[in-house]
Write a protein that holds these residues in place. Structure first.
Motif, PDB file in Angstrom:
ATOM      1  N   UNK A 171     -17.243   2.348   6.954  1.00  0.00           N
ATOM      2  CA  UNK A 171     -17.046   2.255   5.509  1.00  0.00           C
ATOM      3  C   UNK A 171     -16.136   1.076   5.197  1.00  0.00           C
ATOM      4  N   UNK A 172     -16.290   0.540   3.989  1.00  0.00           N
ATOM      5  CA  UNK A 172     -15.313  -0.395   3.454  1.00  0.00           C
ATOM      6  C   UNK A 172     -14.482   0.428   2.478  1.00  0.00           C
ATOM      7  N   UNK A 173     -13.170   0.422   2.689  1.00  0.00           N
ATOM      8  CA  UNK A 173     -12.259   1.294   1.964  1.00  0.00           C
ATOM      9  C   UNK A 173     -11.505   0.526   0.891  1.00  0.00           C
ATOM     10  N   UNK A 174     -11.256   1.220  -0.225  1.00  0.00           N
ATOM     11  CA  UNK A 174     -10.534   0.628  -1.344  1.00  0.00           C
ATOM     12  C   UNK A 174      -9.618   1.684  -1.958  1.00  0.00           C
ATOM     13  N   UNK A 175      -8.364   1.327  -2.147  1.00  0.00           N
ATOM     14  CA  UNK A 175      -7.412   2.215  -2.823  1.00  0.00           C
ATOM     15  C   UNK A 175      -7.473   1.934  -4.313  1.00  0.00           C
ATOM     16  N   UNK A 176      -7.832   2.954  -5.101  1.00  0.00           N
ATOM     17  CA  UNK A 176      -7.992   2.705  -6.533  1.00  0.00           C
ATOM     18  C   UNK A 176      -6.991   3.440  -7.412  1.00  0.00           C
ATOM     19  N   UNK A 177      -5.961   4.024  -6.845  1.00  0.00           N
ATOM     20  CA  UNK A 177      -4.955   4.718  -7.654  1.00  0.00           C
ATOM     21  C   UNK A 177      -5.145   6.222  -7.634  1.00  0.00           C
ATOM     22  N   UNK A 178      -6.388   6.680  -7.639  1.00  0.00           N
ATOM     23  CA  UNK A 178      -6.662   8.114  -7.585  1.00  0.00           C
ATOM     24  C   UNK A 178      -6.895   8.586  -6.160  1.00  0.00           C
ATOM     25  N   UNK A 179      -7.069   7.665  -5.266  1.00  0.00           N
ATOM     26  CA  UNK A 179      -7.346   7.999  -3.885  1.00  0.00           C
ATOM     27  C   UNK A 179      -7.835   6.770  -3.154  1.00  0.00           C
ATOM     28  N   UNK A 180      -8.226   6.988  -1.918  1.00  0.00           N
ATOM     29  CA  UNK A 180      -8.772   5.905  -1.111  1.00  0.00           C
ATOM     30  C   UNK A 180     -10.230   6.243  -0.866  1.00  0.00           C
ATOM     31  N   UNK A 181     -11.118   5.390  -1.362  1.00  0.00           N
ATOM     32  CA  UNK A 181     -12.549   5.665  -1.306  1.00  0.00           C
ATOM     33  C   UNK A 181     -13.188   4.806  -0.227  1.00  0.00           C
ATOM     34  N   UNK A 182     -14.022   5.435   0.605  1.00  0.00           N
ATOM     35  CA  UNK A 182     -14.782   4.735   1.626  1.00  0.00           C
ATOM     36  C   UNK A 182     -16.216   4.563   1.168  1.00  0.00           C
ATOM     37  N   UNK A 183     -16.666   3.320   1.018  1.00  0.00           N
ATOM     38  CA  UNK A 183     -18.030   3.010   0.593  1.00  0.00           C
ATOM     39  C   UNK A 183     -18.869   2.739   1.840  1.00  0.00           C
ATOM     40  N   UNK A 184     -19.997   3.410   1.944  1.00  0.00           N
ATOM     41  CA  UNK A 184     -20.887   3.252   3.091  1.00  0.00           C
ATOM     42  C   UNK A 184     -21.278   1.786   3.237  1.00  0.00           C
ATOM     43  N   UNK A 185     -21.128   1.229   4.428  1.00  0.00           N
ATOM     44  CA  UNK A 185     -21.428  -0.185   4.645  1.00  0.00           C
ATOM     45  C   UNK A 185     -22.900  -0.516   4.450  1.00  0.00           C
TER      46      UNK A 185
END
Length: 146
Positions: free
Chosen positions: A117-131
């Motif tokens: 996954x490519x992960x991004x912290x957006x303030x509400x949590x850390x989301x992993x987007x399927x590559x």
């Protein structure tokens, strides 16, 4: 440059490159020139695809790509900036997927690759987007991590 001998193997001339972001693997070198994204062959320095505008930054303005982080993972170029992540094929420059990041602006440093996954912290949590698809696959609540 050959790390063992110090011999110059090739040089790319680009008068607009600012040095803020560059990603390289044993196949590709990716860098912005202030307006467009460039991809060179690592071994020869030859251009892999034409300069392309980056969809992750929206409207073209000089210097905007300096706010984007580029990650090379296998044969994907990941652009993390503005409020989205864009994945391209490194061989062609073709956009594979684009994913909005929760409507919040992000900094490139908020992006990394782990566990497919490519992960991004957006303030509400850390989301992993399927590559492969760009779809949210995992979410981590940072308050639950110890």
């Amino acid at each position: 440059m050959d790390a063992g001998t110090g011999e110059l193997l090739w040089a790319a001339n680009n008068d607009r490159y600012r040095g803020e972001s560059l990603a390289a693997t044993q196949k590709h070198v990716i860098y912005p020139n202030g307006r467009e994204l460039n991809c060179l062959d690592y071994a020869s320095g030859q251009r892999r695809w034409p300069e392309v505008p980056s969809p992750s930054t929206g409207q073209r303005k000089p210097g905007r790509l300096s706010q984007v982080t580029f990650i090379l993972h296998e044969d994907l170029v990941l652009e993390a900036g503005s409020n989205r992540i864009v994945a391209r094929q490194a061989k062609t420059g073709e956009v594979v997927w684009e994913a909005p990041t929760g409507g919040r602006a992000m900094w490139g440093r908020d992006c990394f690759v782990a566990r497919e996954c490519v992960w991004h912290a957006d303030g509400d949590g850390i989301v992993g987007y399927d590559l492969k698809t760009g779809k949210p696959a995992k979410t981590v609540d940072p308050t639950s991590v110890q």
